[in-house]
Design a protein around this motif. Structure first.
Motif, mmCIF file in Angstrom:
data_model
loop_
_atom_site.group_PDB
_atom_site.id
_atom_site.type_symbol
_atom_site.label_atom_id
_atom_site.label_comp_id
_atom_site.label_asym_id
_atom_site.label_seq_id
_atom_site.Cartn_x
_atom_site.Cartn_y
_atom_site.Cartn_z
ATOM 1 N N GLY A 215 16.469 3.567 -4.775
ATOM 2 C CA GLY A 215 16.464 4.658 -3.813
ATOM 3 C C GLY A 215 16.542 4.168 -2.388
ATOM 4 N N LEU A 216 17.058 5.014 -1.526
ATOM 5 C CA LEU A 216 17.271 4.646 -0.131
ATOM 6 C C LEU A 216 15.969 4.307 0.577
ATOM 7 C CD1 LEU A 216 19.206 4.327 2.241
ATOM 8 C CD2 LEU A 216 18.950 6.786 2.691
ATOM 9 N N ALA A 217 14.912 5.086 0.333
ATOM 10 C CA ALA A 217 13.643 4.861 1.028
ATOM 11 C C ALA A 217 13.064 3.493 0.681
ATOM 12 C CB ALA A 217 12.652 5.966 0.679
ATOM 13 N N ALA A 218 13.127 3.118 -0.603
ATOM 14 C CA ALA A 218 12.597 1.826 -1.029
ATOM 15 C C ALA A 218 13.398 0.685 -0.420
ATOM 16 C CB ALA A 218 12.609 1.734 -2.548
ATOM 17 N N ILE A 219 14.712 0.805 -0.442
ATOM 18 C CA ILE A 219 15.559 -0.257 0.093
ATOM 19 C C ILE A 219 15.332 -0.419 1.589
ATOM 20 C CG2 ILE A 219 17.947 -0.928 0.537
ATOM 21 C CD1 ILE A 219 18.665 0.368 -2.153
ATOM 22 N N GLU A 220 15.221 0.709 2.303
ATOM 23 C CA GLU A 220 14.990 0.628 3.751
ATOM 24 C C GLU A 220 13.631 -0.003 4.066
ATOM 25 O OE1 GLU A 220 15.490 4.590 5.185
ATOM 26 O OE2 GLU A 220 17.652 4.326 5.565
ATOM 27 N N ALA A 221 12.612 0.363 3.288
ATOM 28 C CA ALA A 221 11.278 -0.199 3.533
ATOM 29 C C ALA A 221 11.274 -1.709 3.302
ATOM 30 C CB ALA A 221 10.254 0.479 2.630
ATOM 31 N N LEU A 222 11.920 -2.164 2.239
ATOM 32 C CA LEU A 222 11.952 -3.594 1.944
ATOM 33 C C LEU A 222 12.813 -4.350 2.960
ATOM 34 C CD1 LEU A 222 12.273 -3.301 -1.929
ATOM 35 C CD2 LEU A 222 10.301 -4.191 -0.675
ATOM 36 N N THR A 223 13.917 -3.738 3.355
ATOM 37 C CA THR A 223 14.783 -4.376 4.355
ATOM 38 C C THR A 223 14.075 -4.488 5.701
ATOM 39 O OG1 THR A 223 16.770 -3.535 3.252
ATOM 40 C CG2 THR A 223 17.005 -4.241 5.539
ATOM 41 N N ASP A 224 13.393 -3.428 6.100
ATOM 42 C CA ASP A 224 12.643 -3.469 7.361
ATOM 43 C C ASP A 224 11.542 -4.522 7.317
ATOM 44 O OD1 ASP A 224 14.226 -1.432 8.318
ATOM 45 O OD2 ASP A 224 12.739 0.150 7.997
ATOM 46 N N PHE A 225 10.899 -4.652 6.161
ATOM 47 C CA PHE A 225 9.861 -5.668 6.002
ATOM 48 C C PHE A 225 10.446 -7.067 6.180
ATOM 49 C CE2 PHE A 225 7.973 -8.661 2.883
ATOM 50 C CZ PHE A 225 6.734 -8.833 3.467
ATOM 51 N N ALA A 226 11.587 -7.329 5.540
ATOM 52 C CA ALA A 226 12.218 -8.649 5.639
ATOM 53 C C ALA A 226 12.626 -8.959 7.071
ATOM 54 C CB ALA A 226 13.428 -8.717 4.713
ATOM 55 N N GLN A 227 13.180 -7.996 7.750
ATOM 56 C CA GLN A 227 13.617 -8.228 9.122
ATOM 57 C C GLN A 227 12.429 -8.349 10.072
ATOM 58 O OE1 GLN A 227 16.312 -4.942 9.789
ATOM 59 N NE2 GLN A 227 18.045 -6.028 8.863
ATOM 60 N N GLY A 228 11.440 -7.481 9.886
ATOM 61 C CA GLY A 228 10.283 -7.524 10.767
ATOM 62 C C GLY A 228 9.480 -8.794 10.647
ATOM 63 N N CYS A 229 9.490 -9.411 9.462
ATOM 64 C CA CYS A 229 8.745 -10.656 9.234
ATOM 65 C C CYS A 229 9.634 -11.892 9.354
ATOM 66 C CB CYS A 229 8.093 -10.625 7.855
ATOM 67 S SG CYS A 229 6.828 -9.362 7.665
ATOM 68 N N ASP A 230 10.905 -11.691 9.718
ATOM 69 C CA ASP A 230 11.852 -12.799 9.881
ATOM 70 C C ASP A 230 11.940 -13.648 8.617
ATOM 71 O OD1 ASP A 230 13.743 -14.365 11.215
ATOM 72 O OD2 ASP A 230 12.231 -15.771 11.954
ATOM 73 N N LEU A 231 11.994 -12.986 7.461
ATOM 74 C CA LEU A 231 12.116 -13.712 6.199
ATOM 75 C C LEU A 231 13.499 -14.333 6.079
ATOM 76 C CD1 LEU A 231 10.474 -11.261 3.616
ATOM 77 C CD2 LEU A 231 9.389 -13.058 4.979
ATOM 78 N N ALA A 232 13.568 -15.468 5.425
ATOM 79 C CA ALA A 232 14.867 -16.034 5.091
ATOM 80 C C ALA A 232 15.512 -15.220 3.979
ATOM 81 C CB ALA A 232 14.711 -17.493 4.659
ATOM 82 N N GLY B 171 -2.985 2.469 -9.350
ATOM 83 C CA GLY B 171 -3.101 1.779 -10.629
ATOM 84 C C GLY B 171 -2.014 0.756 -10.878
ATOM 85 N N GLN B 172 -1.049 0.651 -9.996
ATOM 86 C CA GLN B 172 0.078 -0.276 -10.176
ATOM 87 C C GLN B 172 -0.246 -1.630 -9.571
ATOM 88 O OE1 GLN B 172 3.771 1.144 -8.536
ATOM 89 N NE2 GLN B 172 4.893 -0.734 -8.986
ATOM 90 N N GLY B 173 0.160 -2.678 -10.260
ATOM 91 C CA GLY B 173 0.006 -4.032 -9.766
ATOM 92 C C GLY B 173 1.343 -4.648 -9.432
ATOM 93 N N ALA B 174 1.328 -5.742 -8.686
ATOM 94 C CA ALA B 174 2.556 -6.435 -8.305
ATOM 95 C C ALA B 174 2.276 -7.921 -8.179
ATOM 96 C CB ALA B 174 3.107 -5.892 -6.985
ATOM 97 N N GLY B 175 3.319 -8.712 -8.336
ATOM 98 C CA GLY B 175 3.237 -10.156 -8.129
ATOM 99 C C GLY B 175 4.001 -10.551 -6.882
ATOM 100 N N ILE B 176 3.493 -11.535 -6.172
ATOM 101 C CA ILE B 176 4.132 -11.999 -4.940
ATOM 102 C C ILE B 176 4.238 -13.510 -4.993
ATOM 103 C CG2 ILE B 176 4.033 -12.048 -2.431
ATOM 104 C CD1 ILE B 176 1.670 -9.708 -4.048
ATOM 105 N N ARG C 284 0.842 -1.198 0.000
ATOM 106 C CA ARG C 284 0.000 0.000 0.000
ATOM 107 C C ARG C 284 0.884 1.258 0.000
ATOM 108 N NH1 ARG C 284 -2.649 -0.872 4.372
ATOM 109 N NH2 ARG C 284 -4.305 -2.088 3.397
ATOM 110 N N ALA C 285 2.000 1.165 0.701
ATOM 111 C CA ALA C 285 2.914 2.308 0.787
ATOM 112 C C ALA C 285 3.834 2.410 -0.430
ATOM 113 C CB ALA C 285 3.752 2.208 2.058
ATOM 114 N N ARG C 286 4.176 1.286 -1.041
ATOM 115 C CA ARG C 286 5.196 1.301 -2.091
ATOM 116 C C ARG C 286 4.634 1.354 -3.507
ATOM 117 N NH1 ARG C 286 8.685 3.650 -0.005
ATOM 118 N NH2 ARG C 286 9.716 3.377 -2.009
ATOM 119 N N LEU C 287 3.394 0.934 -3.716
ATOM 120 C CA LEU C 287 2.828 0.943 -5.068
ATOM 121 C C LEU C 287 2.159 2.275 -5.375
ATOM 122 C CD1 LEU C 287 1.174 -2.608 -5.366
ATOM 123 C CD2 LEU C 287 3.482 -1.894 -6.038
ATOM 124 N N LYS C 288 2.245 2.671 -6.629
ATOM 125 C CA LYS C 288 1.522 3.846 -7.103
ATOM 126 C C LYS C 288 0.084 3.462 -7.430
ATOM 127 C CE LYS C 288 5.730 5.705 -9.248
ATOM 128 N NZ LYS C 288 6.347 6.112 -10.531
#
Length: 414
Positions: free
Chosen positions: A189-206, A164-169, A158-162
């Motif tokens: 960009g730094l903001a995108a990388i930080e958001a994705l990194t925080d997501f991975a760490q917060g969810c304990d992703l491998a 009308g933009q779609g994504a695959g998971i 919700r925060a990262r997509l514009k």
């Protein structure tokens, strides 16, 4: 049942996609065997029978992931056996093992879609036959570890997509934790990388990777995703193919090991990551062949590190099947000397390889299939070449869906 203008008919069987079929051949969605249907009403009125069941999911039947939540396990099991028997040359063998049915909430891989529109994010699966997305609140098929990611994924996307933009998971539950691959999600960009990194760490992703025009980039790898197969850890490439459930994989492996028996030299064709090759290598020398380069590379490395007798080949078996005769038509083809061959092709089946096997002298052929239709075609080739189906193991790891799998043992007849 009767009434003025009524036209009641019993449902006597299920079609390949799970629709009920009446005794006069009419198809009725969401009907189970034993139901009665009044065709004088539009849409037809279904009177539930003894095998009709309440769906386990609030999204059923809008979500296209399941087709058969309206029937009990007994009716579903009968559907699986009937689906297989209809395509077998000569019908079911005498030895048919009990159905291996994966339990609810056991699916360890899933591909979802997300779309942001009007500030709202929809995340889920497509409705069957359409591009409409069903916003999933709960899924009784997904493993709880994957289900737990949906809420944080919503917040992230919700925060990262514009608008009308779609994504695959792509979600994969490995033995080291969850592996996530996001498509069409910016990591610039730094903001995108930080958001994705925080997501991975917060969810304990491998691992967390993103896929764009330039391919797949791994942003975070906290633990290497891997699966243990036959006692050997195999590192996983991003968004790998693996059996949908641990229970389904265990059933398939047990069937293959029993079907191969004590063969000392075995070929595992369409081997993937080594689901069968590595367990087989505990007691046999294995030739493992597949066109998927990353999978074959991972299997080869894992086998070498574990000291297993596995020889790998990167080869397109649709264009270059292992042949039954040597150069010039003489003896000594690639299938010579094998005690058994296991082949587990994709849904298209393995027509070219089946023809070579039918012309060979391999004593035992073990077919693993995820498509009864192409299995029926390949089985007919083997039977016409002198093989006989002796044992069948039906497997349903895509619970509540029309997706049917099986293992069949073929023996060459004298």
């Amino acid at each position: 049942m009767s009434g003025v203008g009524s036209d009641w008919r019993p449902i006597v069987r299920l079609a390949a996609r799970g629709d009920g079929v009446s005794d006069d051949g009419r198809f009725v969605p969401l009907a189970a065997v034993g139901d009665s249907v009044d065709f004088s009403i539009s849409p037809p009125l279904i009177m539930p029978g003894p095998h009709h069941a309440a769906p386990a999911c609030t999204h059923y039947p809008a979500c296209g992931g399941c087709q058969m939540q309206h029937m009990d396990d007994a009716a579903y099991g009968n559907f699986v056996i009937d689906r297989i028997s209809r395509v077998l040359p000569g019908g079911l063998p005498d030895d048919v093992r009990p159905l291996a049915l994966s339990p609810p909430r056991s699916r360890r891989r899933a591909s979802l879609k997300a779309l942001k529109r009007g500030g709202k994010l929809v995340l889920g699966f497509h409705s069957e036959g359409t591009h409409a997305l069903i916003d999933i609140v709960d899924c009784p098929v997904l493993h709880p570890q994957l289900m737990a990611l949906l809420a944080p994924l919503r917040r992230l996307l919700r925060a990262r997509l514009k608008d009308g933009q779609g994504a695959g998971i792509a979600l994969t539950l490995s033995d080291a934790g969850v592996d996530v691959l996001l498509a069409n999600v910016s990591a610039e960009g730094l903001a995108a990388i930080e958001a994705l990194t925080d997501f991975a760490q917060g969810c304990d992703l491998a691992r967390l990777s993103v896929e764009g025009a330039g391919g797949i980039d791994t942003l975070v790898e906290r633990r290497q995703p891997a699966l243990i197969m036959g006692g050997v850890p195999v590192p996983l490439p991003a968004a790998p193919f693996l059996q949908a459930t641990r229970e389904g994989e265990a059933a398939l492996v047990a069937a293959v090991l029993e079907a191969v028996g004590d063969a000392g030299r075995v070929a595992d064709l369409f081997c993937g990551l080594g689901t069968f090759a590595l367990p087989l290598s505990l007691k046999a020398a294995v030739l493992a062949v597949d066109a998927a380069g990353p999978a074959v590379t991972a299997l080869g490395l894992a086998a070498r590190l574990a000291g297993r007798r596995v020889e790998v080949q990167h080869r397109d078996l649709f264009r270059r099947p292992l042949v039954s005769v040597g150069e010039g038509g003489g003896k000594g083809g690639e299938l010579a000397g094998l005690g058994a061959v296991v082949f587990d092709p994709p849904r298209a089946g393995a027509e070219a390889q089946a023809k070579e096997l039918a012309a060979s002298q391999v004593p035992v052929v073990v077919a693993v299939s995820c498509n009864p239709n192409t299995f029926g075609r390949d089985a007919k080739i083997l039977v016409e070449g002198g093989y006989r189906i002796t044992t069948l193991w039906p497997v349903a790891q895509f619970r509540w869906s029309s997706h049917v799998e099986l293992v069949a043992r073929f023996e060459r007849q004298p």
